[in-house]
Design a protein around this motif. Structure first.
Motif, mmCIF file in Angstrom:
data_model
loop_
_atom_site.group_PDB
_atom_site.id
_atom_site.type_symbol
_atom_site.label_atom_id
_atom_site.label_comp_id
_atom_site.label_asym_id
_atom_site.label_seq_id
_atom_site.Cartn_x
_atom_site.Cartn_y
_atom_site.Cartn_z
ATOM 1 N N THR A 180 33.035 23.944 3.557
ATOM 2 C CA THR A 180 33.939 22.741 4.285
ATOM 3 C C THR A 180 33.226 21.616 3.748
ATOM 4 O OG1 THR A 180 31.544 22.808 5.781
ATOM 5 C CG2 THR A 180 33.852 24.304 6.300
ATOM 6 N N GLY A 181 33.751 20.494 3.780
ATOM 7 C CA GLY A 181 33.389 19.743 2.946
ATOM 8 C C GLY A 181 34.163 18.022 3.557
ATOM 9 N N TRP A 182 33.181 16.921 2.766
ATOM 10 C CA TRP A 182 34.205 15.959 3.419
ATOM 11 C C TRP A 182 34.705 15.207 2.037
ATOM 12 C CZ3 TRP A 182 32.926 10.487 1.866
ATOM 13 C CH2 TRP A 182 33.842 9.884 2.791
ATOM 14 N N THR A 183 35.905 14.324 1.743
ATOM 15 C CA THR A 183 36.747 14.357 1.031
ATOM 16 C C THR A 183 36.614 12.783 0.772
ATOM 17 O OG1 THR A 183 37.999 13.409 -0.588
ATOM 18 C CG2 THR A 183 38.731 14.890 1.088
ATOM 19 N N SER A 184 36.035 11.065 0.826
ATOM 20 C CA SER A 184 36.802 10.310 0.226
ATOM 21 C C SER A 184 38.235 9.758 0.700
ATOM 22 C CB SER A 184 36.263 9.041 -0.408
ATOM 23 O OG SER A 184 36.650 9.373 -1.536
ATOM 24 N N TRP A 185 39.197 10.793 0.227
ATOM 25 C CA TRP A 185 40.650 10.041 -0.108
ATOM 26 C C TRP A 185 41.360 10.372 0.965
ATOM 27 C CZ3 TRP A 185 43.734 8.702 -3.340
ATOM 28 C CH2 TRP A 185 44.213 8.455 -3.152
ATOM 29 N N TYR A 186 41.318 10.331 2.229
ATOM 30 C CA TYR A 186 42.162 10.783 3.021
ATOM 31 C C TYR A 186 41.946 9.523 4.773
ATOM 32 C CZ TYR A 186 44.410 15.059 1.422
ATOM 33 O OH TYR A 186 44.896 16.176 0.610
ATOM 34 N N PHE B 136 30.016 17.181 -0.404
ATOM 35 C CA PHE B 136 30.415 15.517 -0.579
ATOM 36 C C PHE B 136 30.871 15.207 -1.465
ATOM 37 C CE2 PHE B 136 30.064 11.162 0.586
ATOM 38 C CZ PHE B 136 29.672 10.791 1.861
ATOM 39 N N GLN B 137 32.515 14.832 -1.212
ATOM 40 C CA GLN B 137 33.232 14.807 -2.300
ATOM 41 C C GLN B 137 34.153 13.687 -2.886
ATOM 42 O OE1 GLN B 137 37.401 15.552 -1.982
ATOM 43 N NE2 GLN B 137 36.802 14.001 -4.360
ATOM 44 N N ILE B 138 33.680 12.430 -4.000
ATOM 45 C CA ILE B 138 34.180 11.299 -4.023
ATOM 46 C C ILE B 138 35.104 11.644 -4.945
ATOM 47 C CG2 ILE B 138 33.958 9.010 -5.272
ATOM 48 C CD1 ILE B 138 30.792 9.667 -5.153
ATOM 49 N N ASP B 139 36.322 11.125 -4.328
ATOM 50 C CA ASP B 139 38.228 11.613 -4.281
ATOM 51 C C ASP B 139 38.410 9.872 -5.929
ATOM 52 O OD1 ASP B 139 41.012 12.079 -4.607
ATOM 53 O OD2 ASP B 139 39.669 13.545 -3.940
ATOM 54 N N ASP B 140 39.523 9.671 -6.118
ATOM 55 C CA ASP B 140 40.128 8.777 -6.705
ATOM 56 C C ASP B 140 39.786 7.231 -6.100
ATOM 57 O OD1 ASP B 140 42.095 7.509 -8.225
ATOM 58 O OD2 ASP B 140 43.498 7.994 -7.152
#
Length: 415
Positions: free
Chosen positions: A214-220, A248-252
């Motif tokens: 599971t994780g978090w992304t900045s995109w949404y 913990f993921q940094i998106d575009d």
């Protein structure tokens, strides 16, 4: 599906011939090994393997298999989209696969299969890529699945009104000078577990090693409007609340322009390595978004490296799509250009070894295979590109995005 009534036609040069399984198929220009065998597994079925051995140079046109099938009125059809964004679900026979709307066509035609002539379209025609099934009731399906998309994509089409199933192998225009394993697929019958267990057991693919995560992304929440402050604010909030996430993921939005992956926006003032380190300090794995096979119009690559761009038959750069969040049109890179590969080696070394990210979310991967090459099908191009990326990433994690699923099997950790 009446496999005993299977017919196979193969077109090459200016000729079309019929091929018969389990017998010698010899012609002046080639001979073919064509085997139809019963398959061992929990699901009942058959495996079909076809290899072409040319005696002289061939230009491939078409490979098509046909089988009759008596469609039951309530039977549903699972259609797998061209790539992982594409709609994929079970359809009732009275539904239809919607076309891309005219207003979206110029911007989005290359996202999926709209630009491919191989696909037959119209009311009462359904199509699926790589694998598909017909479901007559909750616990029974008839399944078709390609065991390898390495030699070309597999298109499965259903025509309920004419009681037919058609399987096409993408190969048009390929120049063949060597033995070529053009087709390897299974046709199975059973319940969901039996069918998919048998399918993957027969596929030459390792089981995924990555654990569910599971994780978090900045995109949404933020789309491209991110900064170091925004990322750290969210990171600290998750840590303070003791959120049980793995990634913990940094998106575009962290890069100056799409394609220029070594140029970080000034609002990440401490650099991406420092942000990854803080993510690790909170006990999470760090992820970063990249789109390795595209560049936007404003990028330094597009402005200064025109020979890096994938070209169409007229020598014009291939548009991979359009984004209002970027500088409009974005373009596919020519994966086989040596400077592109050298650049990607530098990018992935920076991201994974110097900045020390644990996962890369790789987007718009379909862009690598929009245009086939004279000696390679789209499926071969996509496989070459994915094998290259897997080699660069090594033991770290890949989240594949916008990728044909058959080309991702065994090469990405998540999709």
């Amino acid at each position: 599906m009446q496999i005993e009534k299977l017919t196979t036609t193969f077109s090459y040069n200016q000729k079309t011939v019929e091929l018969t399984p389990n017998r010698v198929n010899r012609f002046d220009e080639f001979y073919a090994d064509f085997k139809l065998t019963e398959i061992a597994g929990t699901a009942k079925g058959h495996r079909i393997v076809l290899t072409i051995h040319p005696k002289t140079d061939l230009v491939l046109k078409h490979l098509r298999l046909k089988m009759p099938h008596a469609f039951e009125p309530h039977e549903t059809i699972f259609c797998n989209g061209f790539q992982s964004w594409s709609e994929s679900r079970e359809f009732h026979q009275k539904e239809r696969l919607e076309k891309l709307r005219k207003v979206a066509y110029p911007m989005m035609k290359n996202y999926g299969d709209t630009h491919l002539d191989l696909v037959e379209r119209g009311l009462g025609i359904f199509h699926s890529w790589t694998y598909s099934y017909l479901r007559s009731h909750a616990f029974k399906m008839q399944f078709i699945g390609s065991l390898s998309e390495k030699t070309g994509f597999t298109l499965i089409q259903y025509k309920p009104e004419s009681q037919g199933v058609v399987i096409d192998k993408e190969c048009e225009g390929m120049k063949l000078t060597h033995s070529f394993p053009i087709l390897d697929l299974v046709i199975l019958e059973g319940d969901d577990t039996e069918v998919f267990d048998t399918y993957f057991k027969n596929m030459d693919t390792e089981k995924p090693k990555a654990q569910p995560a599971t994780g978090w992304t900045s995109w949404y929440n933020y789309y491209t409007n991110i900064s170091e402050d925004i990322i750290l604010k969210n990171l600290n909030a998750f840590a303070e609340k003791g959120a049980k996430i793995d990634l913990f993921q940094i998106d575009d939005g962290w890069q100056k322009e799409v394609g220029d992956w070594l140029n970080v926006k000034p609002n990440f003032s401490n650099g991406m390595g420092a942000v990854a380190q803080k993510i690790h300090q909170k006990g999470y794995k760090a992820g970063l978004w990249l789109a390795p096979f595209i560049c936007e119009k404003k990028s330094a690559i597009f402005q200064n490296k025109k020979h890096w761009l994938l070209k169409d038959e007229h020598g014009k750069p291939v548009k991979a799509g359009y984004s209002s969040g970027w500088s409009g049109n974005f373009y596919a890179l020519d994966f086989y250009e040596s400077e592109v590969q050298d650049y990607l080696i530098k990018v992935f070394f920076k991201v994974l070894s110097e900045w020390n990210f644990d996962l890369v979310k790789l987007d718009f991967l379909y862009a690598a295979c929009i245009v086939p090459r004279p000696n390679k099908t789209r499926g071969q191009v996509m496989n070459d590109a994915m094998q290259f990326i897997r080699h660069l990433v090594g033991d770290k994690l890949i989240l594949g995005c916008g990728v044909p699923l058959g080309s991702a099997f065994g090469l990405v950790d998540y999709c």
